[in-house]
Design an enzyme around this catalytic site. Structure first.
Site, PDB file in Angstrom:
ATOM      1  N   THR A  20       0.839  -1.199   0.000  1.00 27.92           N
ATOM      2  CA  THR A  20       0.000   0.000   0.000  1.00 27.92           C
ATOM      3  C   THR A  20       0.872   1.246   0.000  1.00 27.92           C
ATOM      4  O   THR A  20       0.363   2.358   0.047  1.00 27.92           O
ATOM      5  CB  THR A  20      -0.901   0.010   1.251  1.00 27.92           C
ATOM      6  OG1 THR A  20      -0.060  -0.225   2.382  1.00 27.92           O
ATOM      7  CG2 THR A  20      -1.948  -1.071   1.196  1.00 27.92           C
TER       8      THR A  20
ATOM      9  N   ALA B   6       7.022   7.075   8.834  1.00 24.65           N
ATOM     10  CA  ALA B   6       5.940   6.767   7.903  1.00 24.65           C
ATOM     11  C   ALA B   6       6.258   7.373   6.556  1.00 24.65           C
ATOM     12  O   ALA B   6       7.300   8.014   6.376  1.00 24.65           O
ATOM     13  CB  ALA B   6       4.630   7.339   8.454  1.00 24.65           C
ATOM     14  N   LYS B   7       5.329   7.165   5.635  1.00 26.60           N
ATOM     15  CA  LYS B   7       5.537   7.627   4.266  1.00 26.60           C
ATOM     16  C   LYS B   7       5.883   9.115   4.184  1.00 26.60           C
ATOM     17  O   LYS B   7       6.683   9.534   3.372  1.00 26.60           O
ATOM     18  CB  LYS B   7       4.279   7.371   3.444  1.00 26.60           C
ATOM     19  CG  LYS B   7       4.354   6.076   2.674  1.00 26.60           C
ATOM     20  CD  LYS B   7       3.066   5.804   1.946  1.00 26.60           C
ATOM     21  CE  LYS B   7       2.187   4.927   2.785  1.00 26.60           C
ATOM     22  NZ  LYS B   7       0.845   4.783   2.320  1.00 26.60           N
ATOM     23  N   ARG B   8       5.254   9.900   5.083  1.00 21.18           N
ATOM     24  CA  ARG B   8       5.473  11.348   4.962  1.00 21.18           C
ATOM     25  C   ARG B   8       6.922  11.746   5.268  1.00 21.18           C
ATOM     26  O   ARG B   8       7.366  12.822   4.901  1.00 21.18           O
ATOM     27  CB  ARG B   8       4.460  12.102   5.837  1.00 21.18           C
ATOM     28  CG  ARG B   8       4.762  12.158   7.272  1.00 21.18           C
ATOM     29  CD  ARG B   8       3.538  12.585   8.065  1.00 21.18           C
ATOM     30  NE  ARG B   8       3.342  11.618   9.124  1.00 21.18           N
ATOM     31  CZ  ARG B   8       4.113  11.535  10.182  1.00 21.18           C
ATOM     32  NH1 ARG B   8       5.072  12.386  10.343  1.00 21.18           N
ATOM     33  NH2 ARG B   8       3.905  10.606  11.101  1.00 21.18           N
ATOM     34  N   HIS B   9       7.681  10.865   5.966  1.00 22.19           N
ATOM     35  CA  HIS B   9       9.116  11.128   6.123  1.00 22.19           C
ATOM     36  C   HIS B   9       9.805  10.672   4.834  1.00 22.19           C
ATOM     37  O   HIS B   9      10.519   9.681   4.815  1.00 22.19           O
ATOM     38  CB  HIS B   9       9.693  10.366   7.320  1.00 22.19           C
ATOM     39  CG  HIS B   9       9.043  10.707   8.618  1.00 22.19           C
ATOM     40  ND1 HIS B   9       8.124   9.905   9.249  1.00 22.19           N
ATOM     41  CD2 HIS B   9       9.163  11.806   9.409  1.00 22.19           C
ATOM     42  CE1 HIS B   9       7.725  10.473  10.374  1.00 22.19           C
ATOM     43  NE2 HIS B   9       8.337  11.627  10.489  1.00 22.19           N
TER      44      HIS B   9
END
Ligand code: GLU
Length: 324
Positions: free
Chosen positions: A16, A245-248
């Protein structure tokens, strides 16, 4: 005389999103444990969350693991290839009076338990709302959620990293959804059915899933199966103190690989975070295994003191320091 079968573990990524350094630390530890102890290590792509799954992510996960030298045994399995084992488990649970259909929406549930302002918070599904009509205790393939009858018991999880913890799923989640109205098993059911049918004896994964282990133990019991041994690994935090998480963005494996970071640097940082190396220093996965294997013995690895770590800006800068 039959030779005892080796223990079995698995890497179970969800395609995902891209893998980040936190996922990689858990996978590397799973791989080190498996290779140090002679476990089989399977790879299972958990792709039932249809709207969020992307084929490109599956491919990038496979490429990233190969790049890092984190290999697995046998061919990769995909959950979406065959839904029949999950349906069979549902029929077993329903025939035992342990699974029932539930058409209540989230909002209706909140109203029914007098918690209309619970916001996005999941409201525990209380025993009082459990149906009595035997017709509801059937596996119904029409688009409707099915819930598990959750007993009031405490569940103790003894974990190779986290030690012992007690959960009470009846209070934390109540009768949770095990089959969704999208016509697929929920994460909790799918993981239990797969781990059981793949003969998984040792589950190594992020400790955000520790409460899920207690729910999964209830499913193992309901299906008459033995739960695996648990190894829940503390997470990696971003520079802002939040779980990585993805935002990093700069910590995604894909972006590191694309920007020319050497795999040995990534393994060197992860190995340092795991306490296998005193300092960040480039190393390949096999060499790390040779150094770390002697410390990976024993039923409990609490002595390794694996704790949450923070991925600092210096860590990320070090990765890129000698990019090609
Ligand atoms: N697929 C899950 C995830 O990526 C992991 C499931 C598990 O290990 O039980 O979070």
């Amino acid at each position: 005389m039959t030779t005892p079968r080796p223990p079995v573990s698995r890497l179970a990524p969800s395609p995902t999103g891209e893998l980040h350094l936190g996922n990689l630390r858990t996978f590397l530890l799973n791989w080190l444990l498996a290779r140090a102890r002679g476990w089989r290590l399977l790879l299972r792509i958990e792709d039932l969350d249809a709207p969020r799954v992307r084929e490109s992510h599956s491919q990038s996960i496979l490429d990233t693991l190969a790049w890092l030298g984190i290999d697995h045994d046998g061919t990769a399995a995909r959950q979406s290839d065959d839904l029949e084992p999950y349906r069979a488990a549902m029929r077993t649970l329903a025939s035992r009076g342990l699974a029932y259909t539930c058409a209540l929406s989230r909002a209706e549930l909140r109203r029914a338990v007098a918690a209309p302002h619970a916001g996005d918070r999941e409201v525990p599904y209380p025993e009082a709302l459990r149906p009595t009509d035997p017709d509801r205790f059937r596996f119904d393939e029409r688009p409707v959620n099915h819930r598990l009858v959750v007993p009031a018991d405490e569940v103790r999880i003894v974990d190779g990293f986290a030690g012992s913890s007690v959960f009470r799923p009846s209070e934390e989640v109540g009768d949770f959804v095990i089959w969704t109205k999208q016509g697929v098993p929920s994460y909790q059911l799918a993981v239990v059915v797969d781990d059981a049918r793949q003969g998984v004896t040792d589950v190594v994964r992020g400790d955000d899933l520790l409460p899920s282990a207690a729910r999964q133990v209830l499913l193992y019991r309901a299906l008459g199966l033995d739960p695996p041994r648990w190894w829940h690994v503390p997470l990696v935090l971003g520079p802002d103190g939040e779980r990585l998480a993805k935002r990093h963005g700069s910590t995604s494996a894909e972006s590191l690989r694309r920007s020319g970071v050497a795999a040995e640097r990534v393994i060197g940082l992860l190995g340092h975070w795991l306490g296998a190396l005193p300092h960040r220093s480039p190393i390949d996965a096999r060499s790390l295994l040779r150094r770390f294997a002697p410390r990976l013995d024993g039923d409990s690895l609490e002595h390794l003191g694996i704790r949450p770590v923070t991925c600092t800006e210096e860590d990320v800068a070090w990765l890129s320091a000698c990019s090609t």
